[in-house]
Design an enzyme around this catalytic site. Structure first.
Site, PDB file in Angstrom:
ATOM      1  CB  SER A  64      -0.965   0.019   1.189  1.00 55.76           C
ATOM      2  OG  SER A  64      -0.269   0.230   2.395  1.00 55.76           O
ATOM      3  CE  LYS A 101      -2.664   1.986   4.898  1.00 54.67           C
ATOM      4  NZ  LYS A 101      -1.881   0.779   4.968  1.00 54.67           N
TER       5      LYS A 101
END
Length: 148
Positions: A64, A101
């Site tokens: 991701s 993230k």
């Protein structure tokens, strides 16, 4: 810890191993001999780790964060002493689950966002227990050979 480890418990700090460092920068164009430009060496711990007591390594699992240059199986250097700000890539613990993230802020809300298309932002206000464990400062990965 095995006997081949580089940790020295008698001194309480990591031993260093100097790697040769070339004084000159490298050009992607005209080649030049580098033998005359080798310095004594570089301690990668000193170069990459500013706050040893608050730094740890973490292995990445997943894709991701590929657009940020972080790939599956990369080794990240995480510094817990850095105050996380919007734009930083952080290691977060959300209700007991770890994630890596980018911290972003829109209006008055904070989110965690993947650096890859089609991944929704994570609204931090939807979680009860939120902990930022540290800020990613370096990603170490093997360069891929191009198939010819």
């Amino acid at each position: 810890m095995d006997s081949n480890s580089s940790y020295s418990s008698s001194k309480g700090n990591l031993s260093t191993r100097l790697i040769p460092l070339v004084k000159e920068t490298i050009s992607a164009g005209f080649p030049s001999p580098a033998e005359d430009y080798i310095e004594l060496g570089i301690d990668l711990n000193k170069y990459l780790i500013k706050n040893p007591i608050s730094t740890f390594f973490l292995r990445v699992s997943g894709n991701s964060m590929n657009n940020a240059g972080i790939y599956n199986n990369d080794l990240l250097i995480i510094d817990r002493s850095i105050n996380p700000n919007p734009g930083h890539i952080v290691v977060a613990l959300l209700d007991g689950e770890f994630t890596l993230k980018r911290l972003i802020k829109k209006q008055d809300n904070y989110y965690l966002k993947a650096d890859k298309e089609n991944y929704p932002a994570i609204n931090l206000y939807e979680y009860i227990d939120i902990q930022i464990w540290g800020v990613a400062i370096y990603s170490i990965h093997e360069l891929q050979k191009q198939k010819v």
